[in-house]
Design an enzyme around this catalytic site. Structure first.
Site, PDB file in Angstrom:
ATOM      1  N   THR A  30       4.062 -24.292   0.158  1.00  0.00           N
ATOM      2  CA  THR A  30       4.702 -23.202  -0.593  1.00  0.00           C
ATOM      3  C   THR A  30       5.216 -22.080   0.304  1.00  0.00           C
ATOM      4  O   THR A  30       6.017 -21.257  -0.135  1.00  0.00           O
ATOM      5  CB  THR A  30       3.724 -22.593  -1.611  1.00  0.00           C
ATOM      6  OG1 THR A  30       2.604 -22.036  -0.911  1.00  0.00           O
ATOM      7  CG2 THR A  30       3.244 -23.650  -2.590  1.00  0.00           C
ATOM      8  N   CYS A  34      -2.641 -16.437   1.328  1.00  0.00           N
ATOM      9  CA  CYS A  34      -3.531 -15.893   0.307  1.00  0.00           C
ATOM     10  C   CYS A  34      -4.840 -15.435   0.931  1.00  0.00           C
ATOM     11  O   CYS A  34      -5.185 -15.818   2.053  1.00  0.00           O
ATOM     12  CB  CYS A  34      -3.870 -16.959  -0.745  1.00  0.00           C
ATOM     13  SG  CYS A  34      -2.447 -17.713  -1.546  1.00  0.00           S
ATOM     14  N   CYS A  38      -8.256 -16.243  -3.870  1.00  0.00           N
ATOM     15  CA  CYS A  38      -7.060 -16.314  -4.719  1.00  0.00           C
ATOM     16  C   CYS A  38      -7.358 -17.092  -6.003  1.00  0.00           C
ATOM     17  O   CYS A  38      -7.959 -18.177  -5.950  1.00  0.00           O
ATOM     18  CB  CYS A  38      -5.917 -16.982  -3.965  1.00  0.00           C
ATOM     19  SG  CYS A  38      -4.365 -17.023  -4.897  1.00  0.00           S
ATOM     20  N   ARG A  63       4.831 -15.713   3.489  1.00  0.00           N
ATOM     21  CA  ARG A  63       4.951 -14.484   2.716  1.00  0.00           C
ATOM     22  C   ARG A  63       3.688 -14.286   1.869  1.00  0.00           C
ATOM     23  O   ARG A  63       2.979 -15.247   1.563  1.00  0.00           O
ATOM     24  CB  ARG A  63       6.185 -14.502   1.821  1.00  0.00           C
ATOM     25  CG  ARG A  63       6.135 -15.520   0.706  1.00  0.00           C
ATOM     26  CD  ARG A  63       7.405 -15.507  -0.131  1.00  0.00           C
ATOM     27  NE  ARG A  63       7.312 -16.360  -1.309  1.00  0.00           N
ATOM     28  CZ  ARG A  63       7.548 -17.655  -1.321  1.00  0.00           C
ATOM     29  NH1 ARG A  63       7.897 -18.268  -0.193  1.00  0.00           N
ATOM     30  NH2 ARG A  63       7.440 -18.351  -2.435  1.00  0.00           N
ATOM     31  N   CYS A  65       1.087 -13.789  -1.114  1.00  0.00           N
ATOM     32  CA  CYS A  65       0.929 -14.266  -2.484  1.00  0.00           C
ATOM     33  C   CYS A  65       1.056 -13.092  -3.457  1.00  0.00           C
ATOM     34  O   CYS A  65       0.492 -12.020  -3.234  1.00  0.00           O
ATOM     35  CB  CYS A  65      -0.440 -14.929  -2.637  1.00  0.00           C
ATOM     36  SG  CYS A  65      -0.857 -15.424  -4.320  1.00  0.00           S
ATOM     37  N   CYS A  68      -2.793 -12.804  -5.576  1.00  0.00           N
ATOM     38  CA  CYS A  68      -4.017 -12.253  -4.985  1.00  0.00           C
ATOM     39  C   CYS A  68      -3.764 -11.081  -4.048  1.00  0.00           C
ATOM     40  O   CYS A  68      -4.713 -10.417  -3.630  1.00  0.00           O
ATOM     41  CB  CYS A  68      -4.786 -13.340  -4.245  1.00  0.00           C
ATOM     42  SG  CYS A  68      -4.008 -13.939  -2.716  1.00  0.00           S
ATOM     43  N   ASP A 439     -37.200   9.984  13.764  1.00  0.00           N
ATOM     44  CA  ASP A 439     -36.909  10.764  12.553  1.00  0.00           C
ATOM     45  C   ASP A 439     -38.154  10.834  11.673  1.00  0.00           C
ATOM     46  O   ASP A 439     -38.831   9.815  11.431  1.00  0.00           O
ATOM     47  CB  ASP A 439     -35.754  10.106  11.798  1.00  0.00           C
ATOM     48  CG  ASP A 439     -35.384  10.855  10.533  1.00  0.00           C
ATOM     49  OD1 ASP A 439     -34.632  11.828  10.631  1.00  0.00           O
ATOM     50  OD2 ASP A 439     -35.874  10.453   9.458  1.00  0.00           O
TER      51      ASP A 439
END
Length: 489
Positions: A30, A34, A38, A63, A65, A68, A439
């Site tokens: 695709t 992601c 996702c 590129r 998604c 998500c 402490d």
């Protein structure tokens, strides 16, 4: 982690949000990338490839998604749990140093050549500093596009782009949408706000226990600089191009954040400061797993999983406050700090509440008259030496700091003992393994739990908690009855 293919595939198939930010999944069929969690049906393993950063995915031609939104996942916990050159570089890039000072400025802060920095980042993250900064600019641009009505040209320059053309090209490449299309998708997601004000959600890895985190910030807040109002912690921020205020409120699955900035170019840094302040990029599962292995700590962890370490928005500010807090109560430390703020802090307006000043810079404090301080003479000298060293640039506390080098420099200053040094290392430098065996609260908690009481014996026992002793400290402190351990009413 991205090199362990079998591990990554299992995380993606389980849609495990714990690994968001650790690595990114690029889908070969695709062309998108992601986060591991996702919600879409996971692709076939043979169609997945994994990258260590969003910038590496973008550089490889993938590129983001649209479901998500991997650019908005929590940051990798590695950059806050390590102090090597790559981790320090990533913290500086997150603070927008490359946008303001370029790669030479980044390299100079780290003490390396630009070629060395580029080589190290490419080797570990699959992208150099310019690509990493570009990915961050894209994320900032998306926030401004979707949450404000600013003209696109203003968005471009506020996000750090040198030109509108570079802005348009980057948005289209990363999100497969034009800026106008991206704004149309986000329209109606927020409510109208005043100019310069942005509402956003800060993600984190679950679980997150907010009580000690916000309780500590509220109980120790300096009047005029910090306040707790209407269920939110608020404070002023000194930023490179101006100033601002941050309003932070815990929600079940995010931190609600409202930023009011005099210059939107400071947005990236303001977000980074807020995330750092609340320790939002921590990996609570890894931390709790290690601490739970100690049978005496396990009940504390089970009672409040996901404790974070409350940090600071300004390391130099916190160092000054740590000195003011030496051997006095929380209330007395707040009073001393408030006097410095009124006398030397820069006034600001806050239409939404009671914030009145920025905390004074080391340069402003370097000119103070020590005789005007209502402190013991030895502590006056300690404070004067500290602010003078900070103002002269001889001591630098910030994202670029090497933790051990900073410890050595602090220890060399008069009046700096182990408690003050470790407090600064934990809350200002962000060392997850900082520990305060001297402490008083820690010693009382240790005695109540059956842990060794002497600092040396407790330190030896705490070796099993490494590298998360700062988180163990939060659990031990939380056994006491103190306002820092609970959310204010």
């Amino acid at each position: 982690m991205h090199t362990n293919t079998a591990h990554c595939v299992r995380a993606v198939q389980a849609k495990d949000s714990r690994f968001d930010g650790w690595f990114f999944t690029a889908v070969l069929t695709t062309g998108i990338y992601c986060r591991p969690s996702c919600p879409v049906v996971p692709p076939k393993p043979q169609n997945m490839t994994f990258y260590p950063s969003a910038a590496a995915c973008q550089q490889a031609g993938f590129r983001a998604c649209k479901r998500c939104r991997p650019d908005s996942s929590p940051g990798s916990p590695e950059w806050n749990a390590r102090a090597d050159t790559v981790a320090r570089a990533m913290r500086l890039i997150g603070d927008g140093v490359v946008d303001r000072e370029g790669v030479p400025g980044l390299a100079a802060r780290l003490g390396y050549s630009t070629r060395q920095i580029e080589r190290q980042l490419n080797a570990e993250l699959g992208a150099g500093p310019l690509a990493l900064a570009r990915a961050q600019r894209a994320q900032t641009a998306r926030l401004l596009i979707e949450t404000t009505a600013l003209p696109m040209a203003d968005v471009a320059f506020a996000a750090g782009f040198a030109s509108v053309r570079a802005f348009n090209d980057t948005v289209r490449e990363v999100f497969a949408l034009s800026p106008t299309q991206l704004r149309a998708r986000g329209r109606g997601a927020g409510t109208p706000t005043a100019p310069g004000t942005i509402d956003l959600r800060l993600p984190f890895r679950a679980p997150l226990h907010p009580d000690n985190l916000f309780g500590h910030l509220a109980a120790t807040g300096v009047p005029g600089v910090e306040e707790w109002r209407d269920g939110a912690y608020r404070r002023t921020l000194a930023l490179p191009y101006g100033h601002g205020t941050a309003t932070l409120a815990p929600r079940p699955d995010h931190i609600a954040c409202r930023l009011a900035l005099t210059d939107l170019r400071d947005l990236t840094l303001a977000i980074s400061r807020c995330r750092w302040l609340l320790d939002l990029d921590a990996d609570p599962v890894a931390v709790d797993e290690r601490l739970r292995a100690d049978p005496l700590l396990a009940p504390l962890v089970d009672r409040a999983p996901g404790r974070r370490v409350p940090r600071t928005a300004d390391a130099a500010e916190f160092a000054v406050r740590a000195v003011l807090g030496q051997q006095v109560s929380t209330a007395a430390a707040r009073t001393h700090a408030a006097r410095l703020v009124v006398a030397h802090g820069e006034p600001v307006e806050d239409p939404g509440g009671g914030l009145t000043h920025l905390f004074p810079t080391p340069e402003a404090l370097a000119a103070l008259d020590p005789e005007a301080l209502a402190l013991p003479r030895s502590r006056r000298a300690t404070l004067v030496n500290l602010v003078g060293t900070l103002a002269a640039g001889e001591l630098r506390l910030g994202p670029e700091s090497d933790w051990e080098t900073a410890r050595q420099q602090l220890t060399a200053l008069p009046g700096f003992g182990p408690w003050t040094v470790e407090t600064i290392a934990m809350r200002a430098l962000g060392d997850p393994d900082a520990f305060l065996p001297t402490d008083l609260g820690i010693r009382h908690a240790a005695a109540a739990l059956g842990l060794p009481r002497t600092p040396a014996a407790l330190t030896a026992r705490a070796a099993a908690w490494r590298p998360w002793r700062a988180y163990a400290t939060q659990h031990l402190w939380a056994t006491g009855d103190h306002p820092v351990n609970s959310l204010p009413a």
